[in-house]
Design an enzyme around this catalytic site. Structure first.
Site, PDB file in Angstrom:
ATOM      1  N   ASP A  29       0.851  -1.198   0.000  1.00 20.29           N
ATOM      2  CA  ASP A  29       0.000   0.000   0.000  1.00 20.29           C
ATOM      3  C   ASP A  29       0.882   1.241   0.000  1.00 20.29           C
ATOM      4  O   ASP A  29       2.064   1.178   0.371  1.00 20.29           O
ATOM      5  CB  ASP A  29      -0.934   0.011   1.227  1.00 20.29           C
ATOM      6  CG  ASP A  29      -1.902   1.183   1.189  1.00 20.29           C
ATOM      7  OD1 ASP A  29      -2.428   1.496   0.106  1.00 20.29           O
ATOM      8  OD2 ASP A  29      -2.121   1.825   2.234  1.00 20.29           O
ATOM      9  N   SER A  30       0.280   2.374  -0.364  1.00 19.97           N
ATOM     10  CA  SER A  30       1.019   3.634  -0.337  1.00 19.97           C
ATOM     11  C   SER A  30       1.406   4.014   1.095  1.00 19.97           C
ATOM     12  O   SER A  30       2.348   4.759   1.301  1.00 19.97           O
ATOM     13  CB  SER A  30       0.161   4.741  -0.944  1.00 19.97           C
ATOM     14  OG  SER A  30      -1.077   4.823  -0.268  1.00 19.97           O
ATOM     15  N   TYR A  32      -0.220   8.787  -2.327  1.00 21.09           N
ATOM     16  CA  TYR A  32      -0.017   8.627  -3.763  1.00 21.09           C
ATOM     17  C   TYR A  32      -1.052   9.435  -4.544  1.00 21.09           C
ATOM     18  O   TYR A  32      -0.808   9.820  -5.679  1.00 21.09           O
ATOM     19  CB  TYR A  32      -0.172   7.153  -4.159  1.00 21.09           C
ATOM     20  CG  TYR A  32       1.062   6.288  -3.968  1.00 21.09           C
ATOM     21  CD1 TYR A  32       2.136   6.697  -3.184  1.00 21.09           C
ATOM     22  CD2 TYR A  32       1.137   5.039  -4.583  1.00 21.09           C
ATOM     23  CE1 TYR A  32       3.246   5.886  -3.012  1.00 21.09           C
ATOM     24  CE2 TYR A  32       2.252   4.227  -4.430  1.00 21.09           C
ATOM     25  CZ  TYR A  32       3.307   4.648  -3.639  1.00 21.09           C
ATOM     26  OH  TYR A  32       4.391   3.842  -3.481  1.00 21.09           O
ATOM     27  N   GLY A  33      -2.239   9.628  -3.915  1.00 24.41           N
ATOM     28  CA  GLY A  33      -3.368  10.262  -4.598  1.00 24.41           C
ATOM     29  C   GLY A  33      -3.066  11.629  -5.179  1.00 24.41           C
ATOM     30  O   GLY A  33      -3.713  12.082  -6.104  1.00 24.41           O
ATOM     31  N   CYS A  49      -3.839  -0.757  -2.529  1.00 25.08           N
ATOM     32  CA  CYS A  49      -4.085   0.653  -2.822  1.00 25.08           C
ATOM     33  C   CYS A  49      -4.874   0.816  -4.126  1.00 25.08           C
ATOM     34  O   CYS A  49      -4.453   0.351  -5.190  1.00 25.08           O
ATOM     35  CB  CYS A  49      -2.736   1.351  -2.950  1.00 25.08           C
ATOM     36  SG  CYS A  49      -2.831   3.098  -3.282  1.00 25.08           S
ATOM     37  N   ASN A  50      -6.004   1.494  -4.045  1.00 16.51           N
ATOM     38  CA  ASN A  50      -6.828   1.747  -5.228  1.00 16.51           C
ATOM     39  C   ASN A  50      -6.078   2.618  -6.236  1.00 16.51           C
ATOM     40  O   ASN A  50      -6.206   2.447  -7.443  1.00 16.51           O
ATOM     41  CB  ASN A  50      -8.125   2.443  -4.826  1.00 16.51           C
ATOM     42  CG  ASN A  50      -9.093   1.506  -4.149  1.00 16.51           C
ATOM     43  OD1 ASN A  50      -9.963   0.932  -4.781  1.00 16.51           O
ATOM     44  ND2 ASN A  50      -8.933   1.287  -2.845  1.00 16.51           N
ATOM     45  N   THR A  51      -5.308   3.571  -5.718  1.00 15.75           N
ATOM     46  CA  THR A  51      -4.599   4.494  -6.600  1.00 15.75           C
ATOM     47  C   THR A  51      -3.564   3.749  -7.442  1.00 15.75           C
ATOM     48  O   THR A  51      -3.427   3.997  -8.639  1.00 15.75           O
ATOM     49  CB  THR A  51      -3.930   5.611  -5.755  1.00 15.75           C
ATOM     50  OG1 THR A  51      -4.940   6.182  -4.927  1.00 15.75           O
ATOM     51  CG2 THR A  51      -3.339   6.691  -6.616  1.00 15.75           C
ATOM     52  N   GLU A  81      -6.363  10.785   8.388  1.00 14.66           N
ATOM     53  CA  GLU A  81      -4.949  10.709   8.783  1.00 14.66           C
ATOM     54  C   GLU A  81      -4.600  11.665   9.902  1.00 14.66           C
ATOM     55  O   GLU A  81      -3.624  11.467  10.611  1.00 14.66           O
ATOM     56  CB  GLU A  81      -4.051  10.979   7.577  1.00 14.66           C
ATOM     57  CG  GLU A  81      -3.933   9.753   6.700  1.00 14.66           C
ATOM     58  CD  GLU A  81      -2.872   9.881   5.631  1.00 14.66           C
ATOM     59  OE1 GLU A  81      -2.347  10.978   5.440  1.00 14.66           O
ATOM     60  OE2 GLU A  81      -2.610   8.853   4.990  1.00 14.66           O
ATOM     61  N   CYS A 130     -11.306   3.369  -1.409  1.00 13.03           N
ATOM     62  CA  CYS A 130     -10.015   3.824  -0.881  1.00 13.03           C
ATOM     63  C   CYS A 130      -9.697   3.018   0.371  1.00 13.03           C
ATOM     64  O   CYS A 130     -10.598   2.729   1.175  1.00 13.03           O
ATOM     65  CB  CYS A 130     -10.093   5.315  -0.549  1.00 13.03           C
ATOM     66  SG  CYS A 130      -8.617   5.949   0.249  1.00 13.03           S
ATOM     67  N   THR A 131      -8.418   2.700   0.531  1.00 21.72           N
ATOM     68  CA  THR A 131      -8.002   1.892   1.693  1.00 21.72           C
ATOM     69  C   THR A 131      -8.438   2.489   3.031  1.00 21.72           C
ATOM     70  O   THR A 131      -8.674   1.760   3.988  1.00 21.72           O
ATOM     71  CB  THR A 131      -6.463   1.773   1.737  1.00 21.72           C
ATOM     72  OG1 THR A 131      -5.910   3.060   1.506  1.00 21.72           O
ATOM     73  CG2 THR A 131      -5.947   0.783   0.736  1.00 21.72           C
ATOM     74  N   HIS A 132      -8.509   3.823   3.098  1.00 23.35           N
ATOM     75  CA  HIS A 132      -8.778   4.486   4.382  1.00 23.35           C
ATOM     76  C   HIS A 132     -10.253   4.469   4.804  1.00 23.35           C
ATOM     77  O   HIS A 132     -10.565   4.679   5.966  1.00 23.35           O
ATOM     78  CB  HIS A 132      -8.365   5.949   4.312  1.00 23.35           C
ATOM     79  CG  HIS A 132      -6.889   6.175   4.300  1.00 23.35           C
ATOM     80  ND1 HIS A 132      -6.061   5.608   3.361  1.00 23.35           N
ATOM     81  CD2 HIS A 132      -6.099   6.918   5.106  1.00 23.35           C
ATOM     82  CE1 HIS A 132      -4.816   5.989   3.587  1.00 23.35           C
ATOM     83  NE2 HIS A 132      -4.817   6.788   4.638  1.00 23.35           N
TER      84      HIS A 132
HETATM   85  N1  DGL Z   1      -4.135   4.011  -0.404  1.00 21.16           N
HETATM   86  C1  DGL Z   1      -4.738   4.990  -1.274  1.00 21.16           C
HETATM   87  C2  DGL Z   1      -5.906   4.385  -2.048  1.00 21.16           C
HETATM   88  O1  DGL Z   1      -6.462   3.334  -1.701  1.00 21.16           O
HETATM   89  C3  DGL Z   1      -5.196   6.238  -0.547  1.00 21.16           C
HETATM   90  C4  DGL Z   1      -4.093   7.059   0.069  1.00 21.16           C
HETATM   91  C5  DGL Z   1      -3.114   7.677  -0.921  1.00 21.16           C
HETATM   92  O2  DGL Z   1      -3.501   8.622  -1.631  1.00 21.16           O
HETATM   93  O3  DGL Z   1      -1.983   7.201  -0.954  1.00 21.16           O
HETATM   94  O4  DGL Z   1      -6.308   4.953  -3.038  1.00 21.16           O
END
Ligand code: DGL
Length: 269
Positions: A10-11, A42-43, A74-76, A158, A188-190
């Site tokens: 993950d990011s 990463y977004g 991570c979705n991104t 966060e 999104c993971t969060h």
């Molecule tokens: N982990 C990222 C996602 O699932 C979200 C946080 C990021 O922007 O790194 O898209």
């Protein structure tokens, strides 16, 4: 031959939610988690940067940690880099290993649940990339998806700002509810952190599709369908948690997810 591992990438530390859910589901699997805390979020990065960061991290999981499969929680990363990694990097570098993403399994779950009019909340990057709409069209064009970018949510989560989230979330959800979506994907993971507030707004019965529920069972399904990979992954219950930077509050974040202290090590891939 020595046992291989499952890598979860993950990011940052948000993906620990998915790692923990995988562990709860399959405690036997040898797993390595890598959070690129040096470069999170990463977004807000460019596609090229996301590709370079994730390739570097995933390459480390294959070369140094003997991962048979790397799941990008991570979705991104799934939106910006997964296809290129699968099509250009992997066949040359590690043709007998796999990189899995979260977008397609999440959509498959939405489709199999039968909700024709799907809603999703996600980071701006995900919505602008249109990845969910593009993949849904390939999977089944009779379904529609309404996407809502929710850029304030990751920073609030966060920075311990959940108490301010409800009115913002109500505002973000309004267009989706007006469009009469039948379910909501948390893209999104969060976002699983928002579940109590989402339940407060949407009620107990509204279908919320969370990757924390979907991905562990989809991974199991994948391993069952690919026994050659499953057999290579060790079942000694070993776990390793790695980050690329020791960031403020990382221990508290991990503690809030695991309800116990876990050892997190700093590595420089
Ligand atoms: N982990 C990222 C996602 O699932 C979200 C946080 C990021 O922007 O790194 O898209």
């Amino acid at each position: 031959m020595a046992d291989m591992k499952l890598g979860v990438f993950d990011s940052g530390l948000g993906g620990l939610l998915i790692a923990k859910a995988i562990e709860d589901n399959r405690p036997d699997i040898d797993m390595v988690y890598l959070g690129d805390t040096l470069h999170v979020p990463y977004g807000k990065r460019s596609k090229d940067a996301i590709y370079d960061y994730s390739k570097h991290a995933i390459d480390y999981l294959f070369s140094e940690k003997d991962c048979q499969i790397v799941l990008t929680a991570c979705n991104t990363v799934s939106a910006a880099a997964l296809r290129t990694l699968q099509q250009t990097y992997l066949p040359d570098a590690y043709p007998d290993r796999r990189i899995l993403g979260v977008v397609v399994p999440t959509l498959e779950e939405a489709i199999s649940s039968g909700y024709k009019n799907i809603g999703i909340i996600a980071t701006e990057y995900i919505v602008e990339s249109d990845i969910y709409a593009a993949e849904l069209k390939k999977l089944d064009p009779s379904f529609t998806i309404h996407q809502q970018a929710t850029p304030l949510l990751v920073p609030l989560i966060e920075n311990n700002g959940l108490k301010w989230v409800k009115p913002i979330l109500e505002d973000y959800l309004e267009p989706l509810l007006k469009a009469r979506v039948e379910c909501l994907i948390l893209g999104c993971t969060h976002y699983p952190h928002l579940m109590p507030i989402l339940r407060d707004i949407l009620g107990d019965q509204f279908p919320i599709l969370s990757q924390v529920d979907i991905i562990p069972y989809k991974l199991n399904d994948y391993l069952q369908r690919h026994p050659v990979f499953d057999e290579k992954i060790g079942k000694n219950s070993t776990k390793e948690y790695l980050v690329t930077d020791i960031t403020r509050g990382y221990k508290e974040t991990a503690l809030s997810i695991y309800n116990k202290e876990i050892e997190i090590r700093h590595v420089k891939p």
